[in-house]
Design a protein around this motif. Structure first.
Motif, PDB file in Angstrom:
ATOM      1  N   MET A 121       3.658  17.040   8.653  1.00  0.00           N
ATOM      2  CA  MET A 121       4.404  15.351   8.744  1.00  0.00           C
ATOM      3  C   MET A 121       2.766  14.468   8.172  1.00  0.00           C
ATOM      4  SD  MET A 121       3.882  15.584  13.003  1.00  0.00           S
ATOM      5  CE  MET A 121       4.931  14.261  13.528  1.00  0.00           C
ATOM      6  N   PRO A 122       3.354  13.982   7.882  1.00  0.00           N
ATOM      7  CA  PRO A 122       2.621  11.811   7.987  1.00  0.00           C
ATOM      8  C   PRO A 122       1.890  11.599   9.230  1.00  0.00           C
ATOM      9  CG  PRO A 122       5.002  11.574   7.472  1.00  0.00           C
ATOM     10  CD  PRO A 122       5.132  12.970   8.295  1.00  0.00           C
ATOM     11  N   LEU A 123       0.517  11.494   8.690  1.00  0.00           N
ATOM     12  CA  LEU A 123      -0.377  11.074   9.927  1.00  0.00           C
ATOM     13  C   LEU A 123       0.463   9.985  10.905  1.00  0.00           C
ATOM     14  CD1 LEU A 123      -3.191  11.731  10.797  1.00  0.00           C
ATOM     15  CD2 LEU A 123      -3.882   9.701   9.268  1.00  0.00           C
ATOM     16  N   HIS A 124       0.271   8.864  10.330  1.00  0.00           N
ATOM     17  CA  HIS A 124       1.289   8.090  11.469  1.00  0.00           C
ATOM     18  C   HIS A 124       2.344   8.022  12.574  1.00  0.00           C
ATOM     19  CE1 HIS A 124       5.301   6.804   9.932  1.00  0.00           C
ATOM     20  NE2 HIS A 124       4.657   7.721   8.330  1.00  0.00           N
ATOM     21  N   ARG A 125       3.076  10.025  11.987  1.00  0.00           N
ATOM     22  CA  ARG A 125       3.810   9.934  12.880  1.00  0.00           C
ATOM     23  C   ARG A 125       3.536  11.543  13.797  1.00  0.00           C
ATOM     24  NH1 ARG A 125       9.439  12.579   9.904  1.00  0.00           N
ATOM     25  NH2 ARG A 125      10.504   9.621   9.387  1.00  0.00           N
ATOM     26  N   LEU A 126       2.395  11.737  13.316  1.00  0.00           N
ATOM     27  CA  LEU A 126       1.857  12.737  14.187  1.00  0.00           C
ATOM     28  C   LEU A 126       0.620  12.428  14.792  1.00  0.00           C
ATOM     29  CD1 LEU A 126       0.139  15.767  14.243  1.00  0.00           C
ATOM     30  CD2 LEU A 126      -1.387  14.796  12.863  1.00  0.00           C
ATOM     31  N   ILE A 127       0.021  10.724  14.878  1.00  0.00           N
ATOM     32  CA  ILE A 127      -0.421  10.110  16.033  1.00  0.00           C
ATOM     33  C   ILE A 127       0.145   9.043  16.623  1.00  0.00           C
ATOM     34  CG2 ILE A 127      -2.973  10.119  14.950  1.00  0.00           C
ATOM     35  CD1 ILE A 127      -2.197   7.601  13.953  1.00  0.00           C
ATOM     36  N   GLY A 128       1.558   8.893  16.807  1.00  0.00           N
ATOM     37  CA  GLY A 128       2.703   8.751  17.331  1.00  0.00           C
ATOM     38  C   GLY A 128       2.730   7.024  17.033  1.00  0.00           C
ATOM     39  N   GLY A 129       2.513   6.558  15.189  1.00  0.00           N
ATOM     40  CA  GLY A 129       3.264   5.333  15.295  1.00  0.00           C
ATOM     41  C   GLY A 129       4.253   5.206  15.211  1.00  0.00           C
ATOM     42  N   VAL A 130       4.693   3.823  15.345  1.00  0.00           N
ATOM     43  CA  VAL A 130       6.419   3.579  16.186  1.00  0.00           C
ATOM     44  C   VAL A 130       6.701   2.581  15.004  1.00  0.00           C
ATOM     45  CG1 VAL A 130       5.926   3.299  18.207  1.00  0.00           C
ATOM     46  CG2 VAL A 130       4.646   1.643  17.459  1.00  0.00           C
ATOM     47  N   ARG A 131       5.981   1.641  13.638  1.00  0.00           N
ATOM     48  CA  ARG A 131       6.442   1.242  12.632  1.00  0.00           C
ATOM     49  C   ARG A 131       6.902   1.669  11.182  1.00  0.00           C
ATOM     50  NH1 ARG A 131       4.150  -2.605  15.483  1.00  0.00           N
ATOM     51  NH2 ARG A 131       1.627  -2.085  14.774  1.00  0.00           N
ATOM     52  N   ARG A 132       7.458   1.420   9.987  1.00  0.00           N
ATOM     53  CA  ARG A 132       7.631   2.068   9.097  1.00  0.00           C
ATOM     54  C   ARG A 132       6.824   1.304   7.541  1.00  0.00           C
ATOM     55  NH1 ARG A 132       7.242   4.856  11.858  1.00  0.00           N
ATOM     56  NH2 ARG A 132       8.258   7.250  12.185  1.00  0.00           N
ATOM     57  N   GLU A 133       6.209  -0.391   8.925  1.00  0.00           N
ATOM     58  CA  GLU A 133       5.609  -1.088   7.338  1.00  0.00           C
ATOM     59  C   GLU A 133       4.778  -1.929   8.518  1.00  0.00           C
ATOM     60  OE1 GLU A 133       9.741  -1.549   8.358  1.00  0.00           O
ATOM     61  OE2 GLU A 133      10.078  -0.108   6.562  1.00  0.00           O
ATOM     62  N   VAL A 134       3.354  -2.469   7.949  1.00  0.00           N
ATOM     63  CA  VAL A 134       2.681  -3.139   8.499  1.00  0.00           C
ATOM     64  C   VAL A 134       2.897  -4.497   7.692  1.00  0.00           C
ATOM     65  CG1 VAL A 134       0.403  -3.206   8.469  1.00  0.00           C
ATOM     66  CG2 VAL A 134       1.676  -0.748   9.044  1.00  0.00           C
ATOM     67  N   ASP A 135       2.199  -5.327   8.947  1.00  0.00           N
ATOM     68  CA  ASP A 135       2.081  -7.154   7.725  1.00  0.00           C
ATOM     69  C   ASP A 135       0.378  -7.189   7.476  1.00  0.00           C
ATOM     70  OD1 ASP A 135       4.900  -8.306   9.154  1.00  0.00           O
ATOM     71  OD2 ASP A 135       3.337  -8.397  10.665  1.00  0.00           O
ATOM     72  N   ALA A 136       1.197  -7.504   5.620  1.00  0.00           N
ATOM     73  CA  ALA A 136       0.023  -7.497   5.040  1.00  0.00           C
ATOM     74  C   ALA A 136      -0.780  -8.520   5.309  1.00  0.00           C
ATOM     75  CB  ALA A 136      -0.424  -7.317   3.872  1.00  0.00           C
ATOM     76  N   GLY A 137      -2.434  -8.032   5.474  1.00  0.00           N
ATOM     77  CA  GLY A 137      -3.201  -9.487   5.514  1.00  0.00           C
ATOM     78  C   GLY A 137      -4.233  -9.367   4.635  1.00  0.00           C
ATOM     79  N   VAL A 138      -4.711 -10.871   4.118  1.00  0.00           N
ATOM     80  CA  VAL A 138      -5.718 -10.900   2.992  1.00  0.00           C
ATOM     81  C   VAL A 138      -7.158 -12.145   3.751  1.00  0.00           C
ATOM     82  CG1 VAL A 138      -4.449 -13.262   1.703  1.00  0.00           C
ATOM     83  CG2 VAL A 138      -5.836 -11.047   0.120  1.00  0.00           C
ATOM     84  N   VAL A 139      -8.861 -11.479   2.809  1.00  0.00           N
ATOM     85  CA  VAL A 139      -9.438 -11.886   3.099  1.00  0.00           C
ATOM     86  C   VAL A 139      -9.722 -12.779   1.892  1.00  0.00           C
ATOM     87  CG1 VAL A 139     -11.834 -12.093   3.632  1.00  0.00           C
ATOM     88  CG2 VAL A 139     -10.408 -10.052   4.452  1.00  0.00           C
ATOM     89  N   VAL A 140      -9.502 -13.916   2.637  1.00  0.00           N
ATOM     90  CA  VAL A 140     -10.701 -14.797   1.312  1.00  0.00           C
ATOM     91  C   VAL A 140     -12.005 -15.654   1.254  1.00  0.00           C
ATOM     92  CG1 VAL A 140      -9.757 -17.480   0.419  1.00  0.00           C
ATOM     93  CG2 VAL A 140      -8.099 -15.621   0.552  1.00  0.00           C
ATOM     94  N   THR A 141     -12.640 -15.161   0.508  1.00  0.00           N
ATOM     95  CA  THR A 141     -14.384 -16.055   0.943  1.00  0.00           C
ATOM     96  C   THR A 141     -14.536 -17.342  -0.201  1.00  0.00           C
ATOM     97  OG1 THR A 141     -14.471 -14.737  -1.276  1.00  0.00           O
ATOM     98  CG2 THR A 141     -15.395 -14.360   1.116  1.00  0.00           C
ATOM     99  N   TRP A 142     -14.734 -18.120  -0.209  1.00  0.00           N
ATOM    100  CA  TRP A 142     -14.394 -19.459  -0.956  1.00  0.00           C
ATOM    101  C   TRP A 142     -16.072 -20.154  -0.748  1.00  0.00           C
ATOM    102  CZ3 TRP A 142     -14.787 -24.073   2.011  1.00  0.00           C
ATOM    103  CH2 TRP A 142     -14.023 -23.841   3.479  1.00  0.00           C
ATOM    104  N   THR A 143     -16.205 -20.993  -1.675  1.00  0.00           N
ATOM    105  CA  THR A 143     -17.246 -22.522  -1.924  1.00  0.00           C
ATOM    106  C   THR A 143     -16.712 -23.341  -1.508  1.00  0.00           C
ATOM    107  OG1 THR A 143     -16.642 -22.231  -4.390  1.00  0.00           O
ATOM    108  CG2 THR A 143     -18.433 -19.910  -3.846  1.00  0.00           C
ATOM    109  N   ASP A 144     -15.822 -23.535  -1.680  1.00  0.00           N
ATOM    110  CA  ASP A 144     -15.434 -25.837  -2.267  1.00  0.00           C
ATOM    111  C   ASP A 144     -13.357 -25.431  -1.633  1.00  0.00           C
ATOM    112  OD1 ASP A 144     -13.635 -25.566  -4.298  1.00  0.00           O
ATOM    113  OD2 ASP A 144     -15.739 -25.539  -5.661  1.00  0.00           O
ATOM    114  N   THR A 145     -13.828 -26.589  -1.389  1.00  0.00           N
ATOM    115  CA  THR A 145     -12.331 -27.006  -0.401  1.00  0.00           C
ATOM    116  C   THR A 145     -10.369 -26.642  -1.540  1.00  0.00           C
ATOM    117  OG1 THR A 145     -13.052 -28.513   0.230  1.00  0.00           O
ATOM    118  CG2 THR A 145     -10.896 -28.486   0.404  1.00  0.00           C
ATOM    119  N   GLU A 146     -10.994 -26.816  -3.109  1.00  0.00           N
ATOM    120  CA  GLU A 146     -10.559 -26.581  -3.873  1.00  0.00           C
ATOM    121  C   GLU A 146     -10.726 -24.879  -4.077  1.00  0.00           C
ATOM    122  OE1 GLU A 146     -13.235 -29.095  -4.406  1.00  0.00           O
ATOM    123  OE2 GLU A 146     -11.463 -30.563  -4.420  1.00  0.00           O
ATOM    124  N   GLU A 147     -11.175 -24.472  -4.249  1.00  0.00           N
ATOM    125  CA  GLU A 147     -11.102 -22.768  -4.035  1.00  0.00           C
ATOM    126  C   GLU A 147     -10.552 -22.765  -2.815  1.00  0.00           C
ATOM    127  OE1 GLU A 147     -13.456 -18.985  -5.039  1.00  0.00           O
ATOM    128  OE2 GLU A 147     -14.721 -20.566  -4.344  1.00  0.00           O
TER     129      GLU A 147
END
Length: 369
Positions: A121-147
């Protein structure tokens, strides 16, 4: 059915350079050291885990070296050759070892991956997952407004639905407000990593009503009363990250009303077993969860993606494409973002394997027991 006996455990210690430095007010990371675990049963089936400790103790007291020592000297010997009926057995076998949650998590992950493969079994099914896609999120580090604007534009162009902005003592709240207004299609989190510990609540209040979806960990990990005061006075939800190290920390947060949201990092709380315990408790108490990141490789990301399919994990987590941090991730297939989402593998287990050719380039030590 699905149980297994451990034949051997392989440890791979590696260091991989990041594509670009990752900076917060706590530390700048230019390369990522890690430990990969292969847990192999008597039939030759293997499960994968990843230790998410850093090389120095700037984030937690555990480091790659302390985890390496704990794994070789105490944790691996406690489970080597043992029969495992269920992944939750693993934690019981080394319960005599205090702390070392990041080291334990790597073995716990490997056991869950192996168990899911034995179940077919896929792990997500084994533990009771209900979605087949997950929203992606990114982390941004920066030093100035332009960056900051450039990196946010890049994230929007790629298709990320959420951008998490690192903030610190010198951050101008008005810059954050400007960027939020410029990209109304995106969800914005602000991550302080405890940067307001030496500041007044008034200084934190400058970030309220900017349009942020949440503010993550404004104060130190044990500053429960200050977080509770922020929850009382602010309309922007407070999410606790570094404060959530154990199940009892979640109980404490809810009892003290010191946070609105839990940032769940399985590698920090001891693995998937403890993460599922925390998830069930949060669901029971109506506390939203989202999955945090630790500049991980694809093994840890794949485990976290499985948890992100569970009900109650309602906000986009730290799920960026493998190419965000790495020129080469020693895992295949790589994580890809399409249409702002990551598709969950339907292969048994976590759905990724080691790329031994890439892994070999970055290995600095191995150990087999």
């Amino acid at each position: 059915m699905g149980g297994f006996r451990i034949r051997e455990i392989r440890l791979h210690r590696l260091t991989v350079p990041l594509k670009s430095p990752f900076s917060t007010h706590l530390q700048t990371v230019t390369e990522r050291e890690s430990i990969f675990i292969e847990m192999v049963d008597t039939e030759g089936v293997s499960g994968l885990g990843e230790c998410v400790a850093f090389s120095s103790p700037w984030y937690t007291e555990e480091t790659v070296q302390t985890c390496w020592d704990a794994l070789i000297n105490w944790l691996v010997p406690s489970i080597a050759g043992k029969g495992i009926n269920h992944p939750t057995d693993v934690g019981h076998l080394f319960s005599h070892v205090k702390g070392n949650r990041m080291a334990k998590a790597a073995l716990d992950q490997a056991a869950w991956d192996l168990f899911a493969k034995k179940q077919g079994m896929p792990l997500h099914r084994l533990i009771g997952g209900v979605r087949r896609e997950v929203d992606a999120g990114v982390v941004v580090t920066w030093t100035d407004t332009e960056e900051l604007i450039r990196k946010t534009e890049d994230a929007y162009r790629i298709g990320y639905s959420r951008v998490k902005i690192k903030i610190g003592s010198g951050t101008d709240a008005e810059v954050i407000a400007t960027v939020i207004k410029q990209f109304p299609q995106l969800l914005f989190f602000a991550d302080a990593n405890g940067a307001f510990s030496n500041k007044t609540l008034t200084e934190l209040l400058a970030y309220d009503n900017l349009g942020l979806a949440l503010i993550e960990q404004p104060f130190g990990e044990d500053e429960w009363d200050r977080h509770a005061e922020a929850v009382r006075q602010m309309s922007t939800p407070i999410a606790l990250d570094e404060s959530i190290r154990t199940f009892s920390d979640v109980e404490n947060m809810i009892q003290k009303k010191a946070g609105d949201i839990v940032v769940l990092k399985p590698g920090r709380v001891g693995g998937l077993t403890e993460a599922l315990h925390i998830h069930a408790y949060c669901l029971q108490h109506g506390i939203p969860i989202w999955m945090g990141g630790m500049i991980e490789f694809g093994i840890s990301k794949a485990h976290n993606l499985a948890i992100a399919t569970l009900p109650g994990v309602t906000l986009p987590g730290d799920f960026s494409a493998s190419t965000h941090f790495w020129n080469e991730d020693p895992v295949e297939p790589c994580i890809r973002v399409s249409g702002g989402e990551v598709s969950i593998s339907e292969r048994p287990g976590i759905g990724v394997d080691l790329n031994h050719e890439i892994l070999k380039k970055y290995l600095i030590a191995t150990h087999t027991a």
